[in-house]
Write a protein that holds these residues in place. Structure first.
Motif, PDB file in Angstrom:
ATOM      1  N   SER A 169       0.869  -1.180   0.000  1.00  0.00           N
ATOM      2  CA  SER A 169       0.000   0.000   0.000  1.00  0.00           C
ATOM      3  C   SER A 169       0.901   1.223   0.000  1.00  0.00           C
ATOM      4  CB  SER A 169      -0.903  -0.004   1.234  1.00  0.00           C
ATOM      5  OG  SER A 169      -0.096   0.073   2.389  1.00  0.00           O
ATOM      6  N   GLY A 170       0.328   2.356  -0.359  1.00  0.00           N
ATOM      7  CA  GLY A 170       1.143   3.566  -0.374  1.00  0.00           C
ATOM      8  C   GLY A 170       0.472   4.688  -1.134  1.00  0.00           C
ATOM      9  N   GLU A 171       1.235   5.776  -1.289  1.00  0.00           N
ATOM     10  CA  GLU A 171       0.711   6.934  -2.010  1.00  0.00           C
ATOM     11  C   GLU A 171       1.704   7.310  -3.103  1.00  0.00           C
ATOM     12  OE1 GLU A 171      -1.688   9.486   1.012  1.00  0.00           O
ATOM     13  OE2 GLU A 171      -0.444  10.874  -0.166  1.00  0.00           O
ATOM     14  N   VAL A 172       1.217   7.549  -4.308  1.00  0.00           N
ATOM     15  CA  VAL A 172       2.121   7.874  -5.425  1.00  0.00           C
ATOM     16  C   VAL A 172       1.523   9.020  -6.248  1.00  0.00           C
ATOM     17  CG1 VAL A 172       3.160   5.586  -5.778  1.00  0.00           C
ATOM     18  CG2 VAL A 172       0.963   6.117  -6.848  1.00  0.00           C
ATOM     19  N   TYR A 305     -10.260  10.185 -14.294  1.00  0.00           N
ATOM     20  CA  TYR A 305     -11.721  10.146 -14.484  1.00  0.00           C
ATOM     21  C   TYR A 305     -12.342   8.886 -13.879  1.00  0.00           C
ATOM     22  CZ  TYR A 305     -12.249  14.402 -17.178  1.00  0.00           C
ATOM     23  OH  TYR A 305     -12.291  15.714 -17.546  1.00  0.00           O
ATOM     24  N   LEU A 306     -11.654   7.748 -14.046  1.00  0.00           N
ATOM     25  CA  LEU A 306     -12.208   6.520 -13.451  1.00  0.00           C
ATOM     26  C   LEU A 306     -12.265   6.653 -11.934  1.00  0.00           C
ATOM     27  CD1 LEU A 306     -10.554   3.678 -15.570  1.00  0.00           C
ATOM     28  CD2 LEU A 306     -12.979   4.314 -15.491  1.00  0.00           C
ATOM     29  N   LEU A 307     -11.201   7.233 -11.353  1.00  0.00           N
ATOM     30  CA  LEU A 307     -11.161   7.342  -9.895  1.00  0.00           C
ATOM     31  C   LEU A 307     -12.211   8.326  -9.381  1.00  0.00           C
ATOM     32  CD1 LEU A 307      -7.290   7.216  -9.441  1.00  0.00           C
ATOM     33  CD2 LEU A 307      -8.940   5.465  -8.793  1.00  0.00           C
ATOM     34  N   ARG A 308     -12.661   9.245 -10.227  1.00  0.00           N
ATOM     35  CA  ARG A 308     -13.669  10.205  -9.788  1.00  0.00           C
ATOM     36  C   ARG A 308     -15.100   9.708 -10.052  1.00  0.00           C
ATOM     37  NH1 ARG A 308     -14.148  16.494 -11.556  1.00  0.00           N
ATOM     38  NH2 ARG A 308     -14.867  15.618 -13.520  1.00  0.00           N
ATOM     39  N   ASN A 309     -15.215   8.673 -10.883  1.00  0.00           N
ATOM     40  CA  ASN A 309     -16.558   8.225 -11.287  1.00  0.00           C
ATOM     41  C   ASN A 309     -16.789   6.760 -10.921  1.00  0.00           C
ATOM     42  OD1 ASN A 309     -17.902  10.441 -13.168  1.00  0.00           O
ATOM     43  ND2 ASN A 309     -15.695  10.447 -13.538  1.00  0.00           N
ATOM     44  N   PRO A 310     -17.290   6.506  -9.693  1.00  0.00           N
ATOM     45  CA  PRO A 310     -17.456   5.132  -9.218  1.00  0.00           C
ATOM     46  C   PRO A 310     -18.263   4.255 -10.177  1.00  0.00           C
ATOM     47  CG  PRO A 310     -18.066   6.716  -7.514  1.00  0.00           C
ATOM     48  CD  PRO A 310     -17.749   7.509  -8.732  1.00  0.00           C
ATOM     49  N   LYS A 311     -19.267   4.859 -10.845  1.00  0.00           N
ATOM     50  CA  LYS A 311     -20.110   4.058 -11.743  1.00  0.00           C
ATOM     51  C   LYS A 311     -19.251   3.437 -12.863  1.00  0.00           C
ATOM     52  CE  LYS A 311     -23.522   4.830 -15.338  1.00  0.00           C
ATOM     53  NZ  LYS A 311     -24.166   5.857 -16.114  1.00  0.00           N
ATOM     54  N   PHE A 312     -18.392   4.237 -13.459  1.00  0.00           N
ATOM     55  CA  PHE A 312     -17.583   3.705 -14.552  1.00  0.00           C
ATOM     56  C   PHE A 312     -16.418   2.870 -14.032  1.00  0.00           C
ATOM     57  CE2 PHE A 312     -19.901   7.208 -16.503  1.00  0.00           C
ATOM     58  CZ  PHE A 312     -20.529   6.490 -17.515  1.00  0.00           C
ATOM     59  N   MET A 313     -15.947   3.224 -12.803  1.00  0.00           N
ATOM     60  CA  MET A 313     -14.893   2.394 -12.206  1.00  0.00           C
ATOM     61  C   MET A 313     -15.426   0.974 -12.001  1.00  0.00           C
ATOM     62  SD  MET A 313     -11.951   1.866 -11.148  1.00  0.00           S
ATOM     63  CE  MET A 313     -10.788   3.033 -10.502  1.00  0.00           C
ATOM     64  N   SER A 314     -16.641   0.855 -11.445  1.00  0.00           N
ATOM     65  CA  SER A 314     -17.111  -0.520 -11.218  1.00  0.00           C
ATOM     66  C   SER A 314     -17.423  -1.210 -12.546  1.00  0.00           C
ATOM     67  CB  SER A 314     -18.267  -0.596 -10.218  1.00  0.00           C
ATOM     68  OG  SER A 314     -19.316   0.158 -10.677  1.00  0.00           O
ATOM     69  N   ARG A 454      -6.770  -4.880 -12.000  1.00  0.00           N
ATOM     70  CA  ARG A 454      -6.760  -6.249 -11.474  1.00  0.00           C
ATOM     71  C   ARG A 454      -5.984  -6.364 -10.167  1.00  0.00           C
ATOM     72  NH1 ARG A 454      -6.110 -10.294 -16.681  1.00  0.00           N
ATOM     73  NH2 ARG A 454      -7.790  -9.349 -17.884  1.00  0.00           N
ATOM     74  N   ASN A 455      -5.029  -5.460  -9.964  1.00  0.00           N
ATOM     75  CA  ASN A 455      -4.105  -5.671  -8.848  1.00  0.00           C
ATOM     76  C   ASN A 455      -4.143  -4.626  -7.737  1.00  0.00           C
ATOM     77  OD1 ASN A 455      -2.352  -8.096  -9.680  1.00  0.00           O
ATOM     78  ND2 ASN A 455      -2.512  -6.831 -11.526  1.00  0.00           N
ATOM     79  N   PHE A 456      -4.862  -3.542  -7.958  1.00  0.00           N
ATOM     80  CA  PHE A 456      -4.854  -2.483  -6.940  1.00  0.00           C
ATOM     81  C   PHE A 456      -6.236  -1.868  -6.757  1.00  0.00           C
ATOM     82  CE2 PHE A 456      -0.588  -2.629  -8.723  1.00  0.00           C
ATOM     83  CZ  PHE A 456       0.207  -2.674  -7.577  1.00  0.00           C
ATOM     84  N   GLU A 457      -6.498  -1.508  -5.495  1.00  0.00           N
ATOM     85  CA  GLU A 457      -7.630  -0.648  -5.201  1.00  0.00           C
ATOM     86  C   GLU A 457      -7.042   0.753  -5.100  1.00  0.00           C
ATOM     87  OE1 GLU A 457      -9.985  -1.313  -1.506  1.00  0.00           O
ATOM     88  OE2 GLU A 457     -10.080  -3.324  -2.416  1.00  0.00           O
ATOM     89  N   MET A 458      -7.675   1.725  -5.687  1.00  0.00           N
ATOM     90  CA  MET A 458      -7.056   3.053  -5.708  1.00  0.00           C
ATOM     91  C   MET A 458      -8.054   4.127  -5.341  1.00  0.00           C
ATOM     92  SD  MET A 458      -4.984   2.619  -9.224  1.00  0.00           S
ATOM     93  CE  MET A 458      -3.509   3.504  -8.983  1.00  0.00           C
ATOM     94  N   GLU A 459      -7.482   5.250  -4.866  1.00  0.00           N
ATOM     95  CA  GLU A 459      -8.340   6.363  -4.465  1.00  0.00           C
ATOM     96  C   GLU A 459      -7.588   7.662  -4.768  1.00  0.00           C
ATOM     97  OE1 GLU A 459      -9.775   8.074  -0.133  1.00  0.00           O
ATOM     98  OE2 GLU A 459      -8.582   6.248  -0.254  1.00  0.00           O
ATOM     99  N   LEU A 460      -8.280   8.613  -5.353  1.00  0.00           N
ATOM    100  CA  LEU A 460      -7.645   9.898  -5.671  1.00  0.00           C
ATOM    101  C   LEU A 460      -7.588  10.733  -4.393  1.00  0.00           C
ATOM    102  CD1 LEU A 460      -6.684  11.485  -8.217  1.00  0.00           C
ATOM    103  CD2 LEU A 460      -8.993  12.424  -8.367  1.00  0.00           C
ATOM    104  N   VAL A 461      -6.391  11.156  -3.989  1.00  0.00           N
ATOM    105  CA  VAL A 461      -6.330  11.919  -2.735  1.00  0.00           C
ATOM    106  C   VAL A 461      -6.000  13.388  -2.962  1.00  0.00           C
ATOM    107  CG1 VAL A 461      -5.945  10.028  -1.120  1.00  0.00           C
ATOM    108  CG2 VAL A 461      -3.981  11.050  -2.272  1.00  0.00           C
ATOM    109  N   VAL A 482      -2.405   9.540  -5.593  1.00  0.00           N
ATOM    110  CA  VAL A 482      -3.319   8.393  -5.500  1.00  0.00           C
ATOM    111  C   VAL A 482      -2.858   7.497  -4.345  1.00  0.00           C
ATOM    112  CG1 VAL A 482      -3.832   6.221  -6.674  1.00  0.00           C
ATOM    113  CG2 VAL A 482      -4.068   8.359  -7.911  1.00  0.00           C
ATOM    114  N   ARG A 483      -3.833   7.060  -3.531  1.00  0.00           N
ATOM    115  CA  ARG A 483      -3.521   6.085  -2.477  1.00  0.00           C
ATOM    116  C   ARG A 483      -3.922   4.707  -3.014  1.00  0.00           C
ATOM    117  NH1 ARG A 483      -6.439   8.075   2.180  1.00  0.00           N
ATOM    118  NH2 ARG A 483      -4.841   9.690   2.212  1.00  0.00           N
ATOM    119  N   TYR A 484      -3.002   3.721  -2.868  1.00  0.00           N
ATOM    120  CA  TYR A 484      -3.324   2.406  -3.430  1.00  0.00           C
ATOM    121  C   TYR A 484      -3.171   1.304  -2.384  1.00  0.00           C
ATOM    122  CZ  TYR A 484       1.713   1.548  -3.577  1.00  0.00           C
ATOM    123  OH  TYR A 484       3.034   1.374  -3.225  1.00  0.00           O
TER     124      TYR A 484
END
Ligand code: HEM
Length: 492
Positions: A169-172, A305-314, A454-461, A482-484
Motif C-alpha cells: 500500500s502507499g501513495e504515489v 476520471y475513473l477514480l472520480r466516477n465510481p459508476k464507470f470504475m465498477s 486487477r491488482n490495486f484498489e485506488m483512491e484519488l487523494v 493516489v492512495r493504493y
C-alpha cells in the motif's frame, strides 16, 4: 480688404476640398465599374487591435479565443496573426476538406517545419511529400497487427515489472508513475532492447534535452541561438551516434528484434534503397515525439476520471472480472481487444482532453466550405488553416452534455461520434493524416489500466487535476496523488 481676402481664401479651400471629394468619388465609381467586384465570400474576421491584436488574442490561449469567437462568428472565421491569416474550421460540417485534401492543396510541411531540427535531416517534414509518404508507409508496416501482438507482450512485461516494485500500500503521483512506465515501454517496443537494457539512462537524458528544446518560441524561430536549442542539437547528434552503433552491430551480427527500430532498419523505399542510419534515428525520434507524451497524458486522464466516477470504475472492474473468468490472468492482444468498456472510458477521457489541441495546414489553392447553417465561405490560398480537437470534441450539437464525462456516449445505440458523420471525434486527427499509432496507444494504455484494475484498489487523494495549457503537448497540471492498496480481484 482683409475681409474680402479671407473670403477668397475660404472659397479656395472649399473648392480644393470639393475637387478632392469629387475625384475620390469618381475614382471609386470608375473602379467599381471597371474592376470586377470580387465574388469571394470571405469568412468573418476576429476583431482585434491593428498589427499585434491578433497575436495578443492568440497568446491569451487559442482555446480561450475559440470559446469567445465561435458563438459570435460561427464555425468558420479568420484571425489576422501578424502577417498571416489563420482560418479556423470548427466541426465536422466544415472540416472534411481539412482532413481529406491532397498535400498539393493543404500541406503540413510549412506549418510543422519547426520539428526539423528535432527529428533531424532527411525525414518527415524535411523531405518532399513523396518521400514522406514512403516513410509513413514504414510506420504503417511497423504497426501492423502482427507486429502489435509482439509489442503487447513487451508492454505487459514492462507493466508487471514496474508495478511489482510498488509496495502493498502507499501513495504515489500517478502522473509521474505513468510517465515513467511509458518511457520504459516505449524504449523497449520502439527503440529496442539495447537501449532499454543498457543505455536507458543516457538515451532518456538525451531525449529530455530534445524535449526541452521544443518551446513555444521554437515554433516561430526553430533555429534561434538559445541554450535550449544548442542542447537540443547536441542531443540529436549524440543520439545519431548511439543509434548508428546499434544499427551497425545488429547488421554485423545479423540479429533481428521485434521492435520499431528493426522495422525501420529493414524498410525499403520503392526504388529499392534501404533507409540510412540517420533516417532510422530521425524516424525513431519522430515516433517517440508522436507517441510518448500523448499516451502518458491520456493514461493519466483516463485514471483520474475513473477514480472520480465510481459508476464507470465498477463497470471497468466488472469487465476485467468477466475477461479473467474467460481467459484467466493472461493479458495479450486478443484479451485487450475485448476490453470494450475500458476502451470507451479511455476514448472519453481523450475526447475531453486531446493532447494535440490544434492541427494546422497551409493552403495552396482556394477552397469553399458550407456551414451547417448553409452559409458558404471561400478560403483563399495562402491562409493557414486550423482545426482544434480540444474545441471541436465538445460541440454541443454533436455530444450531449459535452463537458460531462460519459463513456457510454460511445456505446452501441448512442454512438455520438458516428451520428454526426466523419470527423466528429478528432483526438487522433483523421483522413489523410490520421494518427498511425492509435492502435498502439490504446493497447499500451489498456495494458497498464487492465493491470492496475486487477491488482490495486485506488483512491484519488489530491483534487481532480487541471489542464496544463502551457505545455506544447497539453497535459495534466501538477501532481495526481493516489492512495493504493494491493488486491486480488475475486472473479466470482
Ligand atoms: C493517445 C495517443 C496519441 C494521440 C492523441 C495522437 C494524436 C495524433 C494526431 C491528432 C495526429 C494528426 C496530426 C495532424 O493531423 O496534423 C497524429 C498523427 C500521427 N501520429 Fe499520433 N497520437 C497518439 C499516439 C501515437 C503513437 C503511439 C504513435 C507511434 C508509435 C503515433 C504516430 C503518429 C504518426 C506517424 C502520425 C502522422 C500521420 C500522418 O501525418 O500521416 N501517434 N497523432
Amino acid at each position: 480688404m482683409e475681409v474680402v481676402e479671407s473670403t477668397n481664401d475660404n472659397n479656395k479651400i472649399w473648392n480644393v476640398g470639393l475637387l478632392l471629394v469629387a475625384t475620390l468619388v469618381a475614382a471609386k465609381l470608375i473602379s467599381a465599374l471597371i474592376i470586377p467586384r470580387s465574388k469571394k465570400r470571405l469568412p468573418p474576421t476576429v476583431s482585434s487591435w491593428p498589427v499585434v491584436g491578433g497575436l495578443l488574442r492568440f497568446m491569451k490561449g487559442p482555446i480561450v479565443m475559440l470559446r469567445e469567437e465561435y458563438p459570435k462568428l460561427g464555425s468558420v472565421f479568420t484571425l489576422n496573426l501578424l502577417n498571416k491569416n489563420i482560418t479556423f474550421l470548427i466541426g465536422p460540417e466544415v472540416s472534411a476538406h481539412f482532413f481529406k485534401a491532397p498535400e498539393s492543396d493543404l500541406s503540413q510541411q510549412e506549418v510543422y517545419q519547426f520539428n526539423v531540427p528535432t527529428f533531424g535531416p532527411g525525414v518527415v517534414f524535411d523531405v518532399d511529400y513523396s518521400i514522406r509518404q514512403e516513410q509513413f508507409r514504414f510506420f504503417t508496416e511497423a504497426l501492423r497487427v502482427t507486429k502489435l501482438k509482439g509489442y503487447v507482450e513487451q508492454m505487459v512485461t514492462e507493466t508487471e515489472d514496474y508495478f511489482a516494485k510498488w509496495g502493498d500500500s502507499g501513495e504515489v503521483d500517478l502522473k509521474y508513475e505513468l510517465e515513467h512506465l511509458i518511457i520504459l515501454t516505449a524504449s523497449r517496443c520502439l527503440l529496442g532492447e539495447e537501449v532499454r537494457n543498457k543505455l536507458f539512462d543516457d538515451v532518456s537524458a538525451l531525449f529530455h534535452d530534445l524535449d526541452n528544446g521544443m518551446l513555444p518560441i521554437s515554433v516561430i524561430f526553430p533555429y534561434l541561438p538559445i541554450p535550449a536549442h544548442r542542447r537540443r542539437d547536441q542531443a540529436r547528434k549524440k543520439l545519431a551516434d548511439i543509434f548508428a552503433n546499434i544499427i551497425a552491430s545488429r547488421k554485423q551480427t545479423g540479429k533481428t528484434q521485434n521492435d520499431l527500430l528493426q522495422c525501420f532498419i529493414d524498410s525499403k523505399y520503392k526504388d529499392g534503397r534501404s533507409t540510412t542510419e540517420s533516417e532510422v534515428t530521425g524516424l525513431l525520434i519522430a515516433a517517440l515525439f508522436a507517441g510518448q507524451h500523448t499516451s502518458s497524458i491520456t493514461s493519466t486522464w483516463s485514471g483520474a476520471y475513473l477514480l472520480r466516477n465510481p459508476k464507470f470504475m465498477s463497470a471497468v472492474v466488472d469487465e476485467q472480472k468477466n475477461i479473467m473468468q474467460k481467459h484467466g490472468n493472461k493479458i495479450d492482444y486478443d484479451t485487450l481487444s475485448e476490453m470494450e468498456v475500458l476502451y470507451r472510458c479511455i476514448k472519453e477521457a481523450l475526447r475531453l482532453h486531446p493532447p494535440l489541441i490544434m492541427l494546422l495546414r497551409s493552403s495552396h489553392s482556394d477552397f469553399s466550405v458550407k456551414t451547417k447553417e448553409g452559409i458558404e465561405y471561400d478560403i483563399p490560398r495562402g491562409h493557414i488553416v486550423a482545426t482544434s480537437p480540444a474545441f471541436a470534441n465538445r460541440l454541443p450539437h454533436i455530444y450531449k452534455d459535452p463537458d460531462t464525462y460519459d463513456p457510454d456516449r460511445f456505446a452501441p445505440g448512442r454512438d455520438e461520434d458516428k451520428a454526426a458523420g466523419a470527423f466528429s471525434y478528432i483526438s487522433f486527427g483523421g483522413g489523410r493524416h490520421g494518427c498511425l499509432g492509435e492502435p498502439f496507444a490504446y493497447l499500451q494504455i489498456k495494458a497498464i489500466w487492465s493491470h492496475l484494475l486487477r491488482n490495486f484498489e485506488m483512491e484519488l487523494v489530491s483534487p481532480f487535476p487541471e489542464i496544463d495549457w502551457n505545455a506544447m503537448v497539453v497535459g495534466v497540471k501538477g501532481k495526481v496523488m493516489v492512495r493504493y492498496k494491493r488486491r486480488e480481484l475475486a472473479v466470482n
